[in-house]
Design an enzyme around this catalytic site. Structure first.
Site, PDB file in Angstrom:
ATOM      1  N   SER A 288       0.832  -1.200   0.000  1.00 51.10           N
ATOM      2  CA  SER A 288       0.000   0.000   0.000  1.00 51.10           C
ATOM      3  C   SER A 288       0.875   1.261   0.000  1.00 51.10           C
ATOM      4  CB  SER A 288      -0.970  -0.043   1.181  1.00 51.10           C
ATOM      5  OG  SER A 288      -1.994   0.920   1.037  1.00 51.10           O
TER       6      SER A 288
ATOM      7  N   ASP B  89      -9.534  -5.349  -4.839  1.00 51.37           N
ATOM      8  CA  ASP B  89      -9.022  -4.067  -4.347  1.00 51.37           C
ATOM      9  C   ASP B  89      -9.520  -2.926  -5.243  1.00 51.37           C
ATOM     10  OD1 ASP B  89      -7.505  -2.039  -3.216  1.00 51.37           O
ATOM     11  OD2 ASP B  89      -5.572  -3.027  -3.545  1.00 51.37           O
TER      12      ASP B  89
ATOM     13  N   HIS C 285      -7.725  -5.372  -0.557  1.00 50.72           N
ATOM     14  CA  HIS C 285      -6.564  -4.609  -0.118  1.00 50.72           C
ATOM     15  C   HIS C 285      -6.055  -5.088   1.239  1.00 50.72           C
ATOM     16  CE1 HIS C 285      -4.026  -1.087  -0.724  1.00 50.72           C
ATOM     17  NE2 HIS C 285      -4.124  -0.849   0.569  1.00 50.72           N
TER      18      HIS C 285
END
Length: 340
Positions: A179, A282, A312
């Site tokens: 991320s 995601d 995610h």
């Protein structure tokens, strides 16, 4: 999660006291008051570096810079104590939208302990400074400073870090993160490409669900139905970017959108082999695939892996039924990438 879009809609509670006016909030994760105070509820526990011996990994916290309180957690397979084989060094950056998270969070401690064991590598997990107190490019600076520290310590024959550095192959250095951490890994890698870093030799970059954005909303950002336990929604993403980008920047700032018009041409960047890990569920799926395809078109060596049925940060939050099996797949892919 707080429903805050980039078309600004600050959250204000019922009190008239200035200090209680909330400028930004992501429920359960971060609350930013108008007077500048920042609250981060302990939604994920922080844990010590202790690892049970049966896990086959030694972990220890190291101080990189006392003045700025920049530190990291080292993970090293115990087996390397009895072997002359030098291991790859993986410098890792945690996720959290640049605003939350820690190298001490239990979910990262667990994930990186397992990864060090299964991929047989030494991991340096950097605890970089968070926004909004430290907006970008502070996190990138921390990443670059961590690498320069590794370089200095590796060249210092009397370094107190020799206990782990002596087991690392400095010509087999990898940057990785998930991320926001993947965003940091990418930006630190692009910085490294234009400087001499002997004895460090960057061999590869591993970007797990890299956190990028842009003014134009992608199909997956607009239409992906996210379950209540999703780690990222479009409104949460927008809030993170508002808190992390330099004041006044748009979502097409190069920190956020490396493909935006006017950014550095990808073809001109010196990037090593790159692995991009994408989650099918995601909201960043399309943006991650677009980025991966752009790197390939620019002549970069790219390996793209899509993990089916998960969203995610599944590998650290385990918030999907398939999380465990997909995490094992990811660790296998990362191990193969490190040991090519």
């Amino acid at each position: 999660m707080a429903a805050i879009s980039l078309r600004h809609n600050p959250q204000v509670n019922n009190t008239n006291q200035q200090r209680e006016i909330i400028a930004e909030e992501i429920q359960g994760l971060i609350r930013v008051h108008r007077d500048g105070r920042v609250e981060r509820p302990p939604i994920v526990p922080s844990v010590s570096c202790t690892v049970p011996s049966e896990r086959g990994v030694t972990a220890k916290d190291v101080m990189i810079n006392k003045e700025t309180n920049l530190w990291a957690r080292v993970y090293m397979p115990i087996s390397c104590h009895h072997s002359k084989l030098l291991l790859p060094l993986l410098v890792y950056f945690h996720g959290g939208g640049f605003c939350v998270g820690s190298a001490a969070w239990s979910c990262y401690h667990e994930f990186l302990t397992n990864l060090a064991s299964k991929a047989n590598c030494v991991i340096l997990s950097v605890d970089y400074h968070l926004a909004p107190e430290n907006r970008l490019p502070m996190a990138y600076d921390d990443g670059s400073n961590a690498l320069m520290w590794v370089k200095r310590e590796a060249l210092n024959g009397f370094s107190v870090q020799k206990w782990w550095l002596s087991h690392c192959n400095m010509s087999s250095l990898f940057l990785a993160g998930d991320s926001a951490g993947a965003n940091i890994a990418y930006n630190v890698a692009t910085r490294m490409g234009s400087t001499s870093n002997t004895p460090l030799s960057l061999k590869g970059v591993i970007l797990i669900q890299p956190f990028f954005g842009g003014e134009d909303i992608t199909f997956s950002e607009k239409h992906s139905l996210q379950p209540p336990n999703s780690a990222l929604t479009l409104s949460v993403s927008d809030t993170y970017w508002r808190l992390a980008l330099p004041l006044g920047a748009t979502l097409d700032h190069p920190y956020c959108n490396p493909l935006a018009h006017g950014t550095v041409k990808l073809r001109d960047l010196r990037l090593p082999s790159t692995m991009v890990c994408v989650s099918e569920m995601d909201i960043l799926r399309d943006r991650n695939l677009e980025f991966s395809n752009a790197l390939a078109k620019a002549g970069k060596r790219v390996e793209t892996v899509v993990y089916k049925g998960v969203g995610h940060a599944f590998q650290v939050l385990h918030n999907y039924q398939l999380s465990h099996s997909r995490t094992q797949e990811m660790m296998s892919h990362v191990s193969n990438f490190l040991n090519k």
